[in-house]
Design a protein around this motif. Structure first.
Motif, PDB file in Angstrom:
ATOM      1  N   SER A  59       0.809  -1.225   0.000  1.00  0.00           N
ATOM      2  CA  SER A  59       0.000   0.000   0.000  1.00  0.00           C
ATOM      3  C   SER A  59       0.840   1.271   0.000  1.00  0.00           C
ATOM      4  N   SER A  60       2.122   1.168   0.306  1.00  0.00           N
ATOM      5  CA  SER A  60       2.997   2.343   0.247  1.00  0.00           C
ATOM      6  C   SER A  60       3.416   2.651  -1.182  1.00  0.00           C
ATOM      7  N   LEU A  61       3.453   1.643  -2.027  1.00  0.00           N
ATOM      8  CA  LEU A  61       3.975   1.813  -3.385  1.00  0.00           C
ATOM      9  C   LEU A  61       2.901   1.865  -4.465  1.00  0.00           C
ATOM     10  N   ALA A  62       1.714   1.404  -4.187  1.00  0.00           N
ATOM     11  CA  ALA A  62       0.671   1.314  -5.212  1.00  0.00           C
ATOM     12  C   ALA A  62       0.212   2.688  -5.695  1.00  0.00           C
ATOM     13  N   THR A  63      -0.043   2.776  -6.998  1.00  0.00           N
ATOM     14  CA  THR A  63      -0.576   4.007  -7.595  1.00  0.00           C
ATOM     15  C   THR A  63      -1.653   3.702  -8.630  1.00  0.00           C
ATOM     16  N   ASP A  64      -1.991   2.438  -8.812  1.00  0.00           N
ATOM     17  CA  ASP A  64      -2.862   2.028  -9.908  1.00  0.00           C
ATOM     18  C   ASP A  64      -4.224   1.563  -9.419  1.00  0.00           C
TER      19      ASP A  64
END
Length: 359
Positions: A59-64
């Motif tokens: 959840s820290s890296l997701a952008t999609d």
């Protein structure tokens, strides 16, 4: 079940046009593949298609969209959105208690919220996750969304340490958040995927593998990721440790990666999928079918002009002329054909790109 947040901050309202079987699982086509699938029985199994794989379950890296959609099923934040898009308690058991100036929020958490491995979900899980997201070493693209939390902007700029973020665990069931200003949308923002909790012990043990496989993923929401085959499929099953598990009725949800929408439609017609989104060219063909339905989604679509390739396009008046020359009504009616509405606001900004074509 309560509606979960799929996206925030949008302008245009688009309509997703779908064909949906009467009930999920065990369905077979009874009409020779003409578009209407009738389920012979329901096994509480839902079979769906996704146009792409899950990029990450971190959840820290997701952008999609796909990652956040999956978070909505497998993770739960402080709050979730109800059917009217109003924030209601998730892991939090009540609304925030605010200081007189509205900048300090104290939130009590449920004492029965658990991770899928049985660990309790505590205030420390939110502190760890948020500090990890704003840490420059994490390189989280959505770290800017935390800027209304005290010191977040300075932390992402490298001026302060992640431990100085305005959030702390008063005790296991009490979270204190210090804001830059009290804004009306902050409680809803806490339902967004970037603000999900993380189990520190689990994340640190997984290291770089965290969020890349089913085994390297932990859930605290209604479902958990049971299997995940890259670029092929993934399966969600009920999280037996979820505090509100009695509300979960589905036995499993199966996602198949299908990049071509026509292929997905063919799978629907043969009973392999229980719902499918339609391309514009298929809308008129299927709109009179009894299994045709529409779903409102919030989205914003726009054209971006690259002014570095043509110096004339640096002229704002010229860009406005291009914008006004587009028949937006005909565009959404003929090309999109999905019920989208036209924005009457003319938004022309100078998106300047560097030599590599980046913003």
């Amino acid at each position: 079940m309560r509606k979960r947040l799929a996206a925030l901050l949008s302008i245009l309202v688009a309509v997703v046009l779908t064909l949906a079987a009467c009930s999920g699982g065990g369905s077979k086509s009874e009409d020779g593949g003409k578009g209407g699938v009738k389920s012979e029985k329901s096994e509480n199994i839902l079979n769906l298609a996704s146009t792409s794989d899950i990029p990450t379950m971190d959840s820290s890296l997701a952008t999609d969209q796909v990652s956040f959609f999956t978070f909505n099923q497998t993770l739960e934040g402080l709050y979730v959105l109800d059917k009217d898009d109003k924030p209601v308690p998730g892991v939090a058991k009540e609304d925030p208690k605010k200081s007189e100036d509205g900048k300090t929020w104290t939130i009590k958490l449920r004492d029965n919220a658990k991770w899928s491995n049985g660990d309790p979900v505590t205030a420390h899980d939110f502190v760890y996750a948020w500090q990890r997201t704003v840490d420059p070493d994490t390189a989280a693209e959505y770290a800017y969304m935390f800027e209304n939390i005290e010191n977040a902007k300075d932390i992402t700029a490298g001026k302060k340490k992640p431990e100085e973020l305005g959030v702390k665990a008063v005790d296991d069931q009490t979270l204190e958040i210090k804001l830059v200003k009290d804004v009306p949308w902050m409680q809803s923002l806490f339902a967004f995927g970037s603000f999900m909790p993380q189990n520190e012990k689990f994340v640190e043990k997984q290291g770089k593998k965290f969020g890349t496989t089913a085994d390297a993923t932990l859930s605290n929401g209604p479902f958990q990721l049971e299997q995940w085959k890259t670029e092929d499929n993934w399966k969600l099953v009920p999280n037996k440790e979820y505090w509100d598990k009695d509300k979960v009725k589905l036995k499993e949800v199966n996602y198949k990666v299908v990049k071509e929408t026509q292929t997905a439609l063919n799978m629907y017609q043969t009973g392999k999928l229980d719902s499918v989104a339609l391309d514009p060219q298929n809308v008129n063909k299927y709109k009179d079918k009894k299994d045709f339905s529409t779903e409102l989604n919030s989205s914003n679509y726009f054209f971006r002009i690259n002014s570095t390739k043509n110096k004339d396009l640096k002229n704002e008046d010229l860009r406005k002329a291009f914008a006004k020359s587009i028949d937006k009504d005909e565009y959404v009616k003929s090309l999109l054909n999905n019920g989208s509405t036209v924005s009457d606001k003319l938004m022309v900004k100078d998106f300047v790109k560097d030599e590599d074509g980046k913003d």
